[in-house]
Design a protein around this motif. Sequence first.
Motif, PDB file in Angstrom:
ATOM      1  N   TRP A  33       0.809  -1.216   0.000  1.00  0.00           N
ATOM      2  CA  TRP A  33       0.000   0.000   0.000  1.00  0.00           C
ATOM      3  C   TRP A  33       0.846   1.272   0.000  1.00  0.00           C
ATOM      4  CZ3 TRP A  33      -1.953  -3.180   4.371  1.00  0.00           C
ATOM      5  CH2 TRP A  33      -2.874  -4.124   3.929  1.00  0.00           C
ATOM      6  N   THR A  34       1.992   1.220  -0.684  1.00  0.00           N
ATOM      7  CA  THR A  34       2.891   2.372  -0.704  1.00  0.00           C
ATOM      8  C   THR A  34       3.355   2.668  -2.125  1.00  0.00           C
ATOM      9  OG1 THR A  34       3.655   1.857   1.533  1.00  0.00           O
ATOM     10  CG2 THR A  34       5.075   3.276   0.221  1.00  0.00           C
ATOM     11  N   ALA A  35       3.392   3.942  -2.454  1.00  0.00           N
ATOM     12  CA  ALA A  35       3.966   4.426  -3.712  1.00  0.00           C
ATOM     13  C   ALA A  35       5.000   5.482  -3.350  1.00  0.00           C
ATOM     14  CB  ALA A  35       2.888   5.025  -4.604  1.00  0.00           C
ATOM     15  N   VAL A  36       6.105   5.494  -4.076  1.00  0.00           N
ATOM     16  CA  VAL A  36       7.201   6.411  -3.751  1.00  0.00           C
ATOM     17  C   VAL A  36       7.493   7.310  -4.940  1.00  0.00           C
ATOM     18  CG1 VAL A  36       9.628   6.570  -3.076  1.00  0.00           C
ATOM     19  CG2 VAL A  36       8.189   4.767  -2.111  1.00  0.00           C
ATOM     20  N   ARG A  37       7.672   8.592  -4.650  1.00  0.00           N
ATOM     21  CA  ARG A  37       8.105   9.536  -5.675  1.00  0.00           C
ATOM     22  C   ARG A  37       9.280  10.339  -5.130  1.00  0.00           C
ATOM     23  NH1 ARG A  37       3.898  12.304  -3.304  1.00  0.00           N
ATOM     24  NH2 ARG A  37       4.126  14.566  -3.180  1.00  0.00           N
ATOM     25  N   ARG A  53       3.946   7.549  -0.161  1.00  0.00           N
ATOM     26  CA  ARG A  53       2.505   7.699   0.113  1.00  0.00           C
ATOM     27  C   ARG A  53       1.985   6.325   0.503  1.00  0.00           C
ATOM     28  NH1 ARG A  53      -1.167  11.310   0.563  1.00  0.00           N
ATOM     29  NH2 ARG A  53      -3.322  10.904   0.022  1.00  0.00           N
ATOM     30  N   SER A  54       1.539   6.211   1.749  1.00  0.00           N
ATOM     31  CA  SER A  54       1.091   4.920   2.285  1.00  0.00           C
ATOM     32  C   SER A  54      -0.379   4.989   2.648  1.00  0.00           C
ATOM     33  CB  SER A  54       1.897   4.559   3.536  1.00  0.00           C
ATOM     34  OG  SER A  54       3.265   4.439   3.207  1.00  0.00           O
ATOM     35  N   GLY A  55      -1.063   3.850   2.508  1.00  0.00           N
ATOM     36  CA  GLY A  55      -2.457   3.763   2.880  1.00  0.00           C
ATOM     37  C   GLY A  55      -3.357   3.699   1.672  1.00  0.00           C
ATOM     38  N   GLY A  57      -7.136   5.482   0.005  1.00  0.00           N
ATOM     39  CA  GLY A  57      -8.224   6.448   0.067  1.00  0.00           C
ATOM     40  C   GLY A  57      -7.976   7.563   1.052  1.00  0.00           C
ATOM     41  N   ALA A  58      -8.990   7.867   1.850  1.00  0.00           N
ATOM     42  CA  ALA A  58      -8.903   8.958   2.821  1.00  0.00           C
ATOM     43  C   ALA A  58      -7.920   8.668   3.950  1.00  0.00           C
ATOM     44  CB  ALA A  58     -10.280   9.244   3.399  1.00  0.00           C
ATOM     45  N   LEU A  59      -7.510   7.413   4.086  1.00  0.00           N
ATOM     46  CA  LEU A  59      -6.574   7.047   5.153  1.00  0.00           C
ATOM     47  C   LEU A  59      -5.117   7.095   4.696  1.00  0.00           C
ATOM     48  CD1 LEU A  59      -8.505   4.077   6.774  1.00  0.00           C
ATOM     49  CD2 LEU A  59      -8.462   6.480   7.468  1.00  0.00           C
ATOM     50  N   ALA A  60      -4.857   7.515   3.470  1.00  0.00           N
ATOM     51  CA  ALA A  60      -3.484   7.594   2.967  1.00  0.00           C
ATOM     52  C   ALA A  60      -2.795   8.843   3.516  1.00  0.00           C
ATOM     53  CB  ALA A  60      -3.482   7.610   1.446  1.00  0.00           C
ATOM     54  N   PHE A  61      -1.487   8.745   3.677  1.00  0.00           N
ATOM     55  CA  PHE A  61      -0.693   9.881   4.150  1.00  0.00           C
ATOM     56  C   PHE A  61       0.677   9.850   3.492  1.00  0.00           C
ATOM     57  CE2 PHE A  61       0.140   6.365   6.968  1.00  0.00           C
ATOM     58  CZ  PHE A  61       1.524   6.389   7.138  1.00  0.00           C
ATOM     59  N   ASP A  62       1.331  11.009   3.444  1.00  0.00           N
ATOM     60  CA  ASP A  62       2.672  11.124   2.883  1.00  0.00           C
ATOM     61  C   ASP A  62       3.705  11.074   3.991  1.00  0.00           C
ATOM     62  OD1 ASP A  62       1.711  11.383   0.321  1.00  0.00           O
ATOM     63  OD2 ASP A  62       1.849  13.570   0.287  1.00  0.00           O
ATOM     64  N   ASP A  63       4.742  10.281   3.768  1.00  0.00           N
ATOM     65  CA  ASP A  63       5.895  10.197   4.662  1.00  0.00           C
ATOM     66  C   ASP A  63       7.038  10.849   3.886  1.00  0.00           C
ATOM     67  OD1 ASP A  63       7.945   9.514   6.390  1.00  0.00           O
ATOM     68  OD2 ASP A  63       7.872   7.375   5.956  1.00  0.00           O
ATOM     69  N   ALA A  64       7.277  12.142   4.123  1.00  0.00           N
ATOM     70  CA  ALA A  64       8.325  12.882   3.407  1.00  0.00           C
ATOM     71  C   ALA A  64       9.655  12.733   4.133  1.00  0.00           C
ATOM     72  CB  ALA A  64       7.939  14.352   3.310  1.00  0.00           C
ATOM     73  N   MET A  65      10.686  12.388   3.366  1.00  0.00           N
ATOM     74  CA  MET A  65      12.026  12.189   3.925  1.00  0.00           C
ATOM     75  C   MET A  65      13.034  12.970   3.092  1.00  0.00           C
ATOM     76  SD  MET A  65      11.590   8.079   4.281  1.00  0.00           S
ATOM     77  CE  MET A  65      10.444   7.998   2.898  1.00  0.00           C
ATOM     78  N   GLU A  66      13.822  13.808   3.742  1.00  0.00           N
ATOM     79  CA  GLU A  66      14.831  14.590   3.035  1.00  0.00           C
ATOM     80  C   GLU A  66      16.200  13.932   3.181  1.00  0.00           C
ATOM     81  OE1 GLU A  66      16.910  18.988   2.924  1.00  0.00           O
ATOM     82  OE2 GLU A  66      15.128  18.690   4.152  1.00  0.00           O
ATOM     83  N   VAL A  67      16.899  13.804   2.056  1.00  0.00           N
ATOM     84  CA  VAL A  67      18.258  13.255   2.086  1.00  0.00           C
ATOM     85  C   VAL A  67      19.180  14.325   2.671  1.00  0.00           C
ATOM     86  CG1 VAL A  67      20.173  12.375   0.705  1.00  0.00           C
ATOM     87  CG2 VAL A  67      17.809  11.759   0.105  1.00  0.00           C
ATOM     88  N   THR A  68      19.810  14.026   3.802  1.00  0.00           N
ATOM     89  CA  THR A  68      20.711  14.982   4.453  1.00  0.00           C
ATOM     90  C   THR A  68      22.171  14.559   4.341  1.00  0.00           C
ATOM     91  OG1 THR A  68      20.390  13.937   6.613  1.00  0.00           O
ATOM     92  CG2 THR A  68      18.941  15.797   6.052  1.00  0.00           C
ATOM     93  N   VAL A  69      22.401  13.275   4.060  1.00  0.00           N
ATOM     94  CA  VAL A  69      23.753  12.774   3.792  1.00  0.00           C
ATOM     95  C   VAL A  69      23.647  11.859   2.590  1.00  0.00           C
ATOM     96  CG1 VAL A  69      25.683  11.385   4.656  1.00  0.00           C
ATOM     97  CG2 VAL A  69      24.428  12.875   6.231  1.00  0.00           C
ATOM     98  N   GLU A  84      16.034  12.303   6.766  1.00  0.00           N
ATOM     99  CA  GLU A  84      15.311  12.869   7.907  1.00  0.00           C
ATOM    100  C   GLU A  84      13.827  12.830   7.577  1.00  0.00           C
ATOM    101  OE1 GLU A  84      16.557  13.988  10.820  1.00  0.00           O
ATOM    102  OE2 GLU A  84      18.661  13.686  10.263  1.00  0.00           O
ATOM    103  N   LYS A  85      13.045  12.178   8.429  1.00  0.00           N
ATOM    104  CA  LYS A  85      11.601  12.031   8.197  1.00  0.00           C
ATOM    105  C   LYS A  85      10.900  13.301   8.675  1.00  0.00           C
ATOM    106  CE  LYS A  85      11.521   7.053   8.557  1.00  0.00           C
ATOM    107  NZ  LYS A  85      10.658   6.700   7.452  1.00  0.00           N
ATOM    108  N   ARG A  86      10.225  13.964   7.722  1.00  0.00           N
ATOM    109  CA  ARG A  86       9.614  15.251   8.030  1.00  0.00           C
ATOM    110  C   ARG A  86       8.151  15.307   7.625  1.00  0.00           C
ATOM    111  NH1 ARG A  86      14.981  18.341   6.275  1.00  0.00           N
ATOM    112  NH2 ARG A  86      16.095  17.950   8.201  1.00  0.00           N
ATOM    113  N   GLY A  87       7.500  14.171   7.685  1.00  0.00           N
ATOM    114  CA  GLY A  87       6.091  14.121   7.297  1.00  0.00           C
ATOM    115  C   GLY A  87       5.165  14.603   8.399  1.00  0.00           C
ATOM    116  N   ARG A  88       3.890  14.687   8.078  1.00  0.00           N
ATOM    117  CA  ARG A  88       2.893  15.091   9.070  1.00  0.00           C
ATOM    118  C   ARG A  88       2.579  13.959  10.033  1.00  0.00           C
ATOM    119  NH1 ARG A  88      -1.908  17.119   5.513  1.00  0.00           N
ATOM    120  NH2 ARG A  88      -1.806  14.888   5.272  1.00  0.00           N
ATOM    121  N   VAL A  89       2.879  12.713   9.635  1.00  0.00           N
ATOM    122  CA  VAL A  89       2.534  11.554  10.457  1.00  0.00           C
ATOM    123  C   VAL A  89       3.781  10.858  11.004  1.00  0.00           C
ATOM    124  CG1 VAL A  89       1.377   9.303  10.471  1.00  0.00           C
ATOM    125  CG2 VAL A  89       0.388  11.203   9.174  1.00  0.00           C
TER     126      VAL A  89
END
Length: 146
Positions: A33-37, A53-55, A57-69, A84-89
């Motif tokens: 249940w995950t798609a990555v961009r 992006r995991s989940g 329909g309405a239960l999906a959320f984005d897990d944003a991660m910034e490459v720091t190294v 570094e994980k900087r998502g809302r969840v």
Amino acid sequence: MANILLERTVPLPLDEAWRRITLWPRHGEVVPWTAVRVVPPGPTRVGTVVVARSGAGALAFDDAMEVTVWQPPEDGAPGMCRLEKRGRVVLGWAELEVRPGPGGRTRVVWREEIRIRLLPSFFDGVLRPSARYVFGRALNRLLRRP
């Protein structure tokens, strides 16, 4: 926060193990249940943002991660990437490392500190084994697929 450590020794050259674990869209192929961009599209570098992006329909959320190294392996030297994980969840960080292993093999190390926003630390006892299972299965699949 739940801390996890995954280690694998694989019969792959450093460069190939690195390629397999840092082709970000492939992570979406091995995690249910995950798609990555990747933003911006193109080669990964410091500042690249990987969005899982995991989940459904309405239960999906984005897990944003910034490459720091971003230090790909070079001339037999280890490689390391830190996100570094900087998502809302999902918060925390992940480190992916490849280094020479015994008998010409490659040692792959995945370290992660994960926290779910608004989830009390009381639930770390459930989060830790769940994360180990999901990420361990993903790592195994990434390393097996050419």
